[in-house]
Design a protein around this motif. Structure first.
Motif, PDB file in Angstrom:
ATOM      1  N   UNK A 165       0.865  -1.182   0.000  1.00 50.62           N
ATOM      2  CA  UNK A 165       0.000   0.000   0.000  1.00 50.62           C
ATOM      3  C   UNK A 165       0.907   1.239   0.000  1.00 50.62           C
ATOM      4  N   UNK A 166       0.634   2.171  -0.938  1.00 53.01           N
ATOM      5  CA  UNK A 166       1.496   3.342  -1.112  1.00 53.01           C
ATOM      6  C   UNK A 166       0.697   4.624  -0.931  1.00 53.01           C
ATOM      7  N   UNK A 210       9.667   4.262  -3.076  1.00 54.31           N
ATOM      8  CA  UNK A 210       9.717   3.394  -1.887  1.00 54.31           C
ATOM      9  C   UNK A 210      10.862   2.397  -2.002  1.00 54.31           C
ATOM     10  N   UNK A 211      11.052   1.809  -3.180  1.00 51.89           N
ATOM     11  CA  UNK A 211      12.155   0.838  -3.355  1.00 51.89           C
ATOM     12  C   UNK A 211      13.513   1.527  -3.168  1.00 51.89           C
ATOM     13  N   UNK A 216       8.250  -3.259   4.256  1.00 50.54           N
ATOM     14  CA  UNK A 216       8.295  -2.675   5.604  1.00 50.54           C
ATOM     15  C   UNK A 216       8.340  -1.147   5.529  1.00 50.54           C
ATOM     16  N   UNK A 217       9.105  -0.632   4.547  1.00 57.53           N
ATOM     17  CA  UNK A 217       9.188   0.824   4.360  1.00 57.53           C
ATOM     18  C   UNK A 217       7.807   1.366   3.989  1.00 57.53           C
ATOM     19  N   UNK A 249       1.812   4.406   7.930  1.00 57.82           N
ATOM     20  CA  UNK A 249       1.578   4.797   9.338  1.00 57.82           C
ATOM     21  C   UNK A 249       1.904   6.278   9.545  1.00 57.82           C
ATOM     22  N   UNK A 250       3.004   6.744   8.951  1.00 56.16           N
ATOM     23  CA  UNK A 250       3.387   8.162   9.075  1.00 56.16           C
ATOM     24  C   UNK A 250       2.326   9.063   8.452  1.00 56.16           C
ATOM     25  N   UNK A 251       1.835   8.636   7.296  1.00 59.87           N
ATOM     26  CA  UNK A 251       0.794   9.396   6.586  1.00 59.87           C
ATOM     27  C   UNK A 251      -0.433   9.532   7.483  1.00 59.87           C
TER      28      UNK A 251
END
Ligand SMILES: [Zn+2]
Length: 259
Positions: free
Chosen positions: A2-3, A228-229, A241-242, A248-250
């Protein structure tokens, strides 16, 4: 994976007529949320219209960008302040953005400062987080922010100086990074010095990123997978994991739970 794209300009004229494609591209790529940042009154209205059309995916941050302060129409500042207040009361605004100061527009420095101050005061009074543009002005802005009572701060496309990054991290600010993390050593260094808990991803589209693998294509939300990669590579972590931590930060920064 999820991005999230925490900073894009879907209401920019360059994207006109392409928003359906961009939304489809985001969904295909697993981008679960796009935060469309406005630049002025007209792009604020358009951002709200787009968010209304795609409520499950598109969210808005509204503000007056420093590039626009010398082309504002009469009453545009007051109209925009009012619009943001009204729409915040209706629960339709996640943040004040994009706002800030730009060193390349020195001739209008006083107007930039005045508009930025009004936007920061509005963020205080509405208890909204802020998304800040700080080309060549990051240290100056980091110095001035403690005089405001701001909920949360995001410095978008952070590039330098490292001393300001350190201060920003100590204060719990967030930064966003986008496609340059794939090819820029400077941005990779910023990412390596930023705790993963303070990092968000963006495209800042429409921007033409000329380097490989983007090669001057019109920016689209699916670029976030490469971002993300690249962050995972810098952090020697797993991309999954990133991506999870960035979601979560979002959610923490925008106070929004993603389904
Ligand atoms: Zn932007």
């Amino acid at each position: 994976m999820k991005l999230v794209d925490a900073h894009i300009h879907l209401s920019d004229a360059e994207y006109a007529g392409h928003v359906d494609e961009l939304v489809a591209d985001a969904k295909n790529a697993g981008v679960a949320a796009l935060v469309s940042n406005s630049m002025d009154y007209a792009t604020s209205i358009e951002a709200l219209r787009i968010a209304n059309k795609y409520p499950e995916l598109v969210h808005v941050a509204l503000g007056l960008h420093p590039w626009n302060v010398n082309v504002l129409k009469p009453n545009e500042i007051d109209d925009t302040l009012r619009l943001i207040s009204e729409q915040t009361q209706k629960g339709r605004v996640l943040a004040i953005g994009e706002i800030g100061l730009d060193c390349k527009y020195e001739a209008i420095w006083d107007q930039q400062l005045s508009v930025f101050d009004k936007m920061l005061r509005l963020a205080e009074s509405l208890s909204l987080p802020v998304i800040i543009h700080s080309r060549g002005t990051t240290a100056f802005i980091v110095d001035m922010l403690p005089s405001y009572n701001l909920k949360r701060v995001l410095l978008h496309w952070f590039s330098h100086p490292m001393s300001a990054l350190l201060t920003a991290m100590e204060r719990g600010y967030f930064i966003t990074e986008g496609p340059p993390v794939v090819y820029s050593n400077g941005i990779r260094e910023v990412v390596s010095q930023t705790p993963l808990t303070n990092l968000l991803t963006e495209t800042d589209g429409p921007v033409l990123f000329r380097k490989s693998p983007f090669n001057g294509q019109m920016t689209k939300p699916s670029f976030i997978g490469d971002v993300v990669r690249a962050i995972a590579e810098v952090k020697s972590a797993k991309a999954e994991d990133v991506a999870e931590q960035i979601v979560r930060n979002f959610e923490a920064f925008f106070n929004l739970k993603l389904t």
